[in-house]
Scaffold this motif. Structure first.
Motif, PDB file in Angstrom:
ATOM      1  N   PRO A  99       0.842  -1.201   0.000  1.00  0.00           N
ATOM      2  CA  PRO A  99       0.000   0.000   0.000  1.00  0.00           C
ATOM      3  C   PRO A  99       0.878   1.252   0.000  1.00  0.00           C
ATOM      4  N   GLN A 100       0.618   2.161  -0.933  1.00  0.00           N
ATOM      5  CA  GLN A 100       1.507   3.306  -1.107  1.00  0.00           C
ATOM      6  C   GLN A 100       1.600   4.202   0.120  1.00  0.00           C
ATOM      7  N   ASP A 101       0.523   4.322   0.868  1.00  0.00           N
ATOM      8  CA  ASP A 101       0.563   5.204   2.042  1.00  0.00           C
ATOM      9  C   ASP A 101       1.295   4.568   3.221  1.00  0.00           C
ATOM     10  N   ARG A 102       1.547   3.240   3.171  1.00  0.00           N
ATOM     11  CA  ARG A 102       2.189   2.557   4.296  1.00  0.00           C
ATOM     12  C   ARG A 102       3.515   1.885   3.926  1.00  0.00           C
ATOM     13  N   THR A 103       4.013   2.101   2.700  1.00  0.00           N
ATOM     14  CA  THR A 103       5.219   1.406   2.250  1.00  0.00           C
ATOM     15  C   THR A 103       6.381   2.374   2.063  1.00  0.00           C
ATOM     16  N   LEU A 104       7.528   1.979   2.593  1.00  0.00           N
ATOM     17  CA  LEU A 104       8.755   2.753   2.476  1.00  0.00           C
ATOM     18  C   LEU A 104       9.691   2.027   1.509  1.00  0.00           C
ATOM     19  N   PHE A 105      10.254   2.781   0.571  1.00  0.00           N
ATOM     20  CA  PHE A 105      11.205   2.242  -0.399  1.00  0.00           C
ATOM     21  C   PHE A 105      12.609   2.579   0.097  1.00  0.00           C
ATOM     22  N   VAL A 106      13.492   1.576   0.197  1.00  0.00           N
ATOM     23  CA  VAL A 106      14.835   1.755   0.771  1.00  0.00           C
ATOM     24  C   VAL A 106      15.881   1.316  -0.249  1.00  0.00           C
ATOM     25  N   LEU A 107      16.860   2.181  -0.510  1.00  0.00           N
ATOM     26  CA  LEU A 107      17.965   1.885  -1.427  1.00  0.00           C
ATOM     27  C   LEU A 107      19.276   1.732  -0.664  1.00  0.00           C
ATOM     28  N   ASN A 108      20.230   1.019  -1.288  1.00  0.00           N
ATOM     29  CA  ASN A 108      21.619   0.937  -0.827  1.00  0.00           C
ATOM     30  C   ASN A 108      21.810   0.035   0.387  1.00  0.00           C
ATOM     31  N   LEU A 109      21.013  -1.028   0.481  1.00  0.00           N
ATOM     32  CA  LEU A 109      21.190  -1.984   1.586  1.00  0.00           C
ATOM     33  C   LEU A 109      22.384  -2.886   1.284  1.00  0.00           C
ATOM     34  N   PRO A 110      23.334  -3.004   2.210  1.00  0.00           N
ATOM     35  CA  PRO A 110      24.506  -3.855   1.980  1.00  0.00           C
ATOM     36  C   PRO A 110      24.106  -5.324   1.802  1.00  0.00           C
ATOM     37  N   PRO A 111      24.933  -6.104   1.104  1.00  0.00           N
ATOM     38  CA  PRO A 111      24.586  -7.504   0.810  1.00  0.00           C
ATOM     39  C   PRO A 111      24.468  -8.398   2.035  1.00  0.00           C
TER      40      PRO A 111
ATOM     41  N   VAL B  90       6.217  -2.638  11.998  1.00  0.00           N
ATOM     42  CA  VAL B  90       6.428  -3.114  10.623  1.00  0.00           C
ATOM     43  C   VAL B  90       5.615  -4.381  10.418  1.00  0.00           C
ATOM     44  N   THR B  91       4.869  -4.465   9.294  1.00  0.00           N
ATOM     45  CA  THR B  91       4.090  -5.676   9.011  1.00  0.00           C
ATOM     46  C   THR B  91       4.825  -6.623   8.068  1.00  0.00           C
ATOM     47  N   SER B  92       5.648  -6.084   7.137  1.00  0.00           N
ATOM     48  CA  SER B  92       6.414  -6.973   6.254  1.00  0.00           C
ATOM     49  C   SER B  92       7.612  -6.241   5.675  1.00  0.00           C
ATOM     50  N   VAL B  93       8.630  -7.037   5.301  1.00  0.00           N
ATOM     51  CA  VAL B  93       9.836  -6.523   4.656  1.00  0.00           C
ATOM     52  C   VAL B  93      10.131  -7.424   3.476  1.00  0.00           C
ATOM     53  N   GLU B  94      10.372  -6.824   2.319  1.00  0.00           N
ATOM     54  CA  GLU B  94      10.744  -7.603   1.138  1.00  0.00           C
ATOM     55  C   GLU B  94      12.037  -7.049   0.577  1.00  0.00           C
ATOM     56  N   LEU B  95      13.072  -7.899   0.484  1.00  0.00           N
ATOM     57  CA  LEU B  95      14.357  -7.512  -0.099  1.00  0.00           C
ATOM     58  C   LEU B  95      14.413  -7.987  -1.542  1.00  0.00           C
ATOM     59  N   GLN B  96      14.957  -7.150  -2.429  1.00  0.00           N
ATOM     60  CA  GLN B  96      15.117  -7.500  -3.841  1.00  0.00           C
ATOM     61  C   GLN B  96      16.454  -6.977  -4.339  1.00  0.00           C
ATOM     62  N   GLU B  97      16.924  -7.564  -5.456  1.00  0.00           N
ATOM     63  CA  GLU B  97      18.183  -7.104  -6.040  1.00  0.00           C
ATOM     64  C   GLU B  97      18.028  -5.743  -6.687  1.00  0.00           C
ATOM     65  N   LYS B  98      16.851  -5.459  -7.241  1.00  0.00           N
ATOM     66  CA  LYS B  98      16.616  -4.167  -7.884  1.00  0.00           C
ATOM     67  C   LYS B  98      15.152  -3.782  -7.725  1.00  0.00           C
ATOM     68  N   PRO B  99      14.827  -2.500  -7.890  1.00  0.00           N
ATOM     69  CA  PRO B  99      13.428  -2.073  -7.753  1.00  0.00           C
ATOM     70  C   PRO B  99      12.541  -2.742  -8.798  1.00  0.00           C
ATOM     71  N   GLY B 100      11.287  -2.953  -8.447  1.00  0.00           N
ATOM     72  CA  GLY B 100      10.338  -3.542  -9.387  1.00  0.00           C
ATOM     73  C   GLY B 100       9.218  -4.236  -8.665  1.00  0.00           C
ATOM     74  N   PRO B 101       8.361  -4.918  -9.451  1.00  0.00           N
ATOM     75  CA  PRO B 101       7.234  -5.638  -8.840  1.00  0.00           C
ATOM     76  C   PRO B 101       7.725  -6.702  -7.880  1.00  0.00           C
ATOM     77  N   SER B 102       6.839  -7.120  -7.009  1.00  0.00           N
ATOM     78  CA  SER B 102       7.163  -8.120  -6.002  1.00  0.00           C
ATOM     79  C   SER B 102       7.653  -9.402  -6.654  1.00  0.00           C
ATOM     80  N   THR B 103       8.735  -9.955  -6.103  1.00  0.00           N
ATOM     81  CA  THR B 103       9.252 -11.237  -6.597  1.00  0.00           C
ATOM     82  C   THR B 103       8.863 -12.364  -5.661  1.00  0.00           C
ATOM     83  N   LYS B 104       8.089 -12.032  -4.618  1.00  0.00           N
ATOM     84  CA  LYS B 104       7.656 -13.062  -3.669  1.00  0.00           C
ATOM     85  C   LYS B 104       6.739 -14.037  -4.373  1.00  0.00           C
TER      86      LYS B 104
ATOM     87  N   PHE C 287      24.365  -5.167  -3.518  1.00  0.00           N
ATOM     88  CA  PHE C 287      23.501  -4.264  -2.770  1.00  0.00           C
ATOM     89  C   PHE C 287      22.052  -4.512  -3.157  1.00  0.00           C
ATOM     90  N   GLN C 288      21.145  -4.256  -2.224  1.00  0.00           N
ATOM     91  CA  GLN C 288      19.741  -4.584  -2.416  1.00  0.00           C
ATOM     92  C   GLN C 288      18.855  -3.369  -2.174  1.00  0.00           C
TER      93      GLN C 288
END
Length: 198
Positions: free
Chosen positions: A42-54, A71-85, A102-103
């Motif tokens: 949800p856009q009003d409740r989601t934070l986008f985070v860049l530059n997370l170490p491996p 926090v209700t959920s955390v999803e790590l990805q290699e690059k920004p984009g749709p959910s890979t879950k 970096f993630q």
């Protein structure tokens, strides 16, 4: 990873591996905004985070951002984009490999106030990744642990295959119109019955 452009309006959060570390990294955060909304983010409740170490993991990101709110959920990805879950991961033996560089992260909070709190953080003392209560493995120790955890135990794999085949056989037994002989599925026409090709 290069810093995002000024026009992107990211907030910078300094980050250290340990309280004694002299090296300080920077996380770049902003509220998640996309043209096609995702119900899992949800856009009003989601934070986008860049530059997370491996070497950072979901538990660590969850713990760090809990400082801003629940926090209700955390999803790590290699690059920004749709959910890979994967909605229904079939097996623990065939999961995606862990990210090597970096993630980025999508942190979903319980309330929109937590996102506002995170993006309004000003210059502060760095957040610390590893503590006595929450040690974080890095370097050679992490690589060795990742390697050993990637080795499949043949007995576990065989048990998994046996359970899968038992479930498959139960499901096939419930399919109407399928003939069986000695445990073999014959199909609707039986053995040896050829169908004409048109």
């Amino acid at each position: 990873m290069a810093a995002p452009s000024e026009g992107a309006k990211f907030t910078v959060i300094p980050l250290r591996i340990s309280p004694r570390s002299s090296v300080c990294r920077q996380l770049f955060v902003k509220q998640h905004r996309v043209r096609d909304p995702d119900p899992q983010r949800p856009q009003d409740r989601t934070l986008f985070v860049l530059n997370l170490p491996p070497y950072i993991n979901q538990e660590c990101v969850h713990r760090l951002f809990s400082q801003c709110g629940p926090v209700t959920s955390v999803e790590l990805q290699e690059k920004p984009g749709p959910s890979t879950k994967s909605k229904d991961q079939k097996s623990k033996f065939f999961s995606r490999p862990l990210a090597q560089g970096f993630q980025v992260a999508y942190v979903v909070f319980k309330s929109s106030a937590a996102v506002k709190h995170a993006v309004s953080l000003k210059a502060q003392k760095p957040w610390v990744l590893t503590t006595a209560q929450h040690p974080l493995r890095t370097g050679l120790q992490k690589w060795a642990e990742d390697y050993y955890s990637s080795i499949t135990d043949p007995r576990d794999l065989q048990d998994h295959i046996d359970q899968f085949m038992e479930q498959h056989d139960r499901e096939q037994a419930e399919v109407p119109g399928v003939q069986r002989e000695g445990g073999l599925v014959l199909g609707l026409g039986g053995w040896g019955e050829d169908k004409e090709c048109s």
